[in-house]
Motif scaffolding. Structure first.
Motif, mmCIF file in Angstrom:
data_model
loop_
_atom_site.group_PDB
_atom_site.id
_atom_site.type_symbol
_atom_site.label_atom_id
_atom_site.label_comp_id
_atom_site.label_asym_id
_atom_site.label_seq_id
_atom_site.Cartn_x
_atom_site.Cartn_y
_atom_site.Cartn_z
ATOM 1 N N UNK A 50 -12.668 -9.725 2.188
ATOM 2 C CA UNK A 50 -11.240 -9.536 2.440
ATOM 3 C C UNK A 50 -10.949 -8.059 2.689
ATOM 4 N N UNK A 51 -10.200 -7.786 3.750
ATOM 5 C CA UNK A 51 -9.866 -6.414 4.117
ATOM 6 C C UNK A 51 -8.453 -6.110 3.623
ATOM 7 N N UNK A 52 -8.353 -5.141 2.730
ATOM 8 C CA UNK A 52 -7.052 -4.737 2.194
ATOM 9 C C UNK A 52 -6.565 -3.531 2.993
ATOM 10 N N UNK A 53 -5.406 -3.674 3.615
ATOM 11 C CA UNK A 53 -4.839 -2.608 4.435
ATOM 12 C C UNK A 53 -3.435 -2.297 3.916
ATOM 13 N N UNK A 54 -3.198 -1.046 3.595
ATOM 14 C CA UNK A 54 -1.892 -0.618 3.090
ATOM 15 C C UNK A 54 -1.119 0.064 4.208
ATOM 16 N N UNK A 55 0.126 -0.338 4.375
ATOM 17 C CA UNK A 55 0.942 0.236 5.442
ATOM 18 C C UNK A 55 1.087 1.741 5.248
ATOM 19 N N UNK A 56 0.720 2.482 6.277
ATOM 20 C CA UNK A 56 0.817 3.940 6.226
ATOM 21 C C UNK A 56 1.902 4.459 7.163
ATOM 22 N N UNK A 57 2.823 3.569 7.525
ATOM 23 C CA UNK A 57 3.897 3.958 8.430
ATOM 24 C C UNK A 57 3.684 3.505 9.851
ATOM 25 N N UNK A 58 2.474 3.009 10.161
ATOM 26 C CA UNK A 58 2.166 2.563 11.516
ATOM 27 C C UNK A 58 2.028 1.046 11.632
ATOM 28 N N UNK A 59 1.861 0.351 10.515
ATOM 29 C CA UNK A 59 1.502 -1.065 10.555
ATOM 30 C C UNK A 59 2.703 -2.001 10.494
ATOM 31 N N UNK A 60 3.822 -1.544 9.947
ATOM 32 C CA UNK A 60 5.027 -2.374 9.871
ATOM 33 C C UNK A 60 6.254 -1.520 10.159
#
Length: 530
Positions: free
Chosen positions: A288-298
């Protein structure tokens, strides 16, 4: 005696340009440009232990300019430990090329693909009045190092792999897969070994989608001497599917949220095999790939939900292999659809299969994939799933199967006895799910009506202990290409005596449909190779 002509075709420098370093063992991993003390060919050493020759000085300079300081002189014994690999080709976006024995001029694109430029007008419209100053010759003998791509025949067909500058804003971008990704600064442009004069200056920016995440510093996707050609990798794989799971977080997540996700994920493969009667399998073994929004993803909306951007998928493929048929996405926040009645969502990306009333589709390049990715399944906020109970787990699994099945199923009509196209198998108004009156049960709908032989029909769902334990119907399996049409049994839907009737038992008439009627409307299911 060594043939003199071969030596003359290879790239040689005077030793005074190279320095006097001499290494005898391949232990120094930092070395990537070398030449022998005995002859002048310069090689690039790759991470797999192969050496790749630069065919001529122009090819070397397309990558490193006039910087020769990184070339290290080594012993012949050192070189012998590295098997010979393929030749290095001219860097995309830095030069136009031709061979001496032919007038055609080509743009070099990513993966050493040559695209012929139709004529001087097209060359000038893309590269400017001085386009001819970009042209370099490559020896005929090395023309085979390149693949040939589609002819560039209009101004808007700006090739991939180049430095692009917006004519009005003066902003620099890297163009790849028909996407423009901005550089954060001129320094980042130069760090990636581009010269500012390499830029194609254009007013066509509006034609291309843009990535939100800027390029900062050295990007190995850009400075890649051994990049492989991109290809249309759309396929009709239906038996050995692969999926990756992404957990997108807006802020910190907790262990309980991840545990819920992993519980559902662990059960998808066995449930999918059961639902398809083991005619198909789906592999979710990739971590599972955990990706935290850094201002570009949402982007945050006024209703408090967050809208997921395409940048999420592009960022995923920046770091992970293009090996998945599906990406399954959970979040720890609400997405806009969850403020309506939509629980999850399927986004189709690529399709090559015909016969299911699904048009050929290829949005792959906008998402950073070469076509392997068939669709994105957005499951939404993980907090709404309750897999700690059997009922909650079955509900979540049925929803995942429902969205996967949207790749192939629940879009077909049929030709009825009057010769007209009939959509009675589909739920109105979306025509993307099976009708309530369909005489079979599927994750995509249908009630599985049982004929009581007295003018009434009883729903099979009303007799199921858990209505989320659904198999794929034979029609689903046919549309997936898992069973041939010859093995498809006839089926029916109920035409109710009272329009819109609902209930566990309804009055009506069975309307039988044969797969040949679906084929008459849409053709036989097959994989379109084009």
């Amino acid at each position: 005696m060594k043939p003199i002509f071969a030596k003359n075709l290879l790239f040689c420098f005077c030793l005074s340009l190279l320095g006097n370093f001499l290494f005898t063992t391949p232990a120094l991993a930092a070395i990537d440009l070398v030449k022998s003390a005995e002859f002048g060919t310069v090689y690039y050493l790759d991470s797999a232990g192969l050496r790749h020759p630069f065919p001529n000085q122009a090819t070397y300079q397309s990558w490193y300019g006039n910087n020769f300081s990184k070339i290290v002189t080594v012993s012949s014994e050192f070189l012998a430990k590295y098997p010979l690999g393929k030749n290095i080709t001219v860097r995309p976006g830095t030069a136009l090329v031709k061979i001496r024995t032919s007038p055609e001029v080509y743009a070099v694109t990513t993966g050493a693909v040559l695209r012929e430029i139709k004529d001087e007008d097209v060359a000038e419209s893309i590269y400017g009045l001085n386009w001819h100053k970009r042209v370099i010759d490559i020896p005929d003998v090395f023309f085979g190092d390149y693949a040939l791509g589609k002819v560039i025949d209009e101004k808007s067909d700006i090739p991939d792999g180049l430095l692009y500058q917006d004519q009005d804003t003066k902003k620099y971008y890297y163009k790849l897969n028909d996407l423009l990704q901005p550089f954060d600064s001129v320094k980042s442009v130069l760090t990636n070994q581009f010269k500012l004069t390499d830029a194609v200056v254009s007013d066509q920016t509006y034609l291309f989608a843009q990535r939100q995440r800027p390029i900062t510093g050295l990007d190995q996707r850009i400075f890649n001497l051994l990049e492989k050609p991109t290809a249309d990798n759309r396929d009709c794989e239906n038996k050995k599917l692969k999926a990756a799971v992404i957990f997108l977080t807006a802020a910190d997540y907790n262990a309980d949220q991840l545990a819920v996700l992993e519980k559902i994920k662990s059960e998808v493969s066995p449930r999918f095999a059961l639902a398809t009667d083991k005619l198909s399998a789906i592999d979710l073994s990739y971590p599972t790939i955990i990706m935290t929004d850094d201002g570009y993803l949402t982007t945050r909306r006024n209703d408090g939900s967050r809208e997921i951007q395409n940048e999420l998928i592009n960022t995923f493929y920046d770091q992970h292999p293009d090996a998945f048929d599906f990406l399954i996405l959970w979040t720890n926040f609400k997405i806009p659809a969850e403020n309506t009645n939509e629980i999850a969502h399927f986004t189709p990306i690529a399709n090559r299969q015909k016969g299911g009333n699904v048009d050929p589709l290829n949005w792959s390049r906008s998402y950073g994939t070469t076509g392997k990715l068939k669709g994105i399944i957005t499951m939404g906020d993980i907090s709404k799933y309750k897999p700690e109970t059997n009922a909650g787990l079955n509900e979540a699994l049925n929803l995942v199967l429902h969205e996967i099945l949207h790749q192939w199923s629940a879009y077909v009509s049929f030709i009825d006895s009057t010769g007209k196209q009939n959509f009675s198998l589909l739920r109105s108004p979306d025509f993307q799910h099976w009708s309530y009156y369909a005489g079979f049960v599927s994750p995509l709908g249908g009630s599985g009506w049982i004929d009581n032989a007295d003018g009434t029909f009883t729903s099979q769902l009303s007799k199921m202990a858990d209505t989320n334990l659904r198999q794929f119907s034979p029609l689903d399996l046919y549309l997936m290409g898992l069973i041939p049409y010859q093995l498809m049994p006839p089926f029916f839907y109920v035409k109710p005596d009272v329009a819109g009737a609902i209930g566990n038992t309804i009055a009506g008439q069975a309307q039988w449909v044969d797969v040949s009627q679906i084929i008459a409307a849409h053709g036989e299911v097959y994989c379109n190779p084009y």
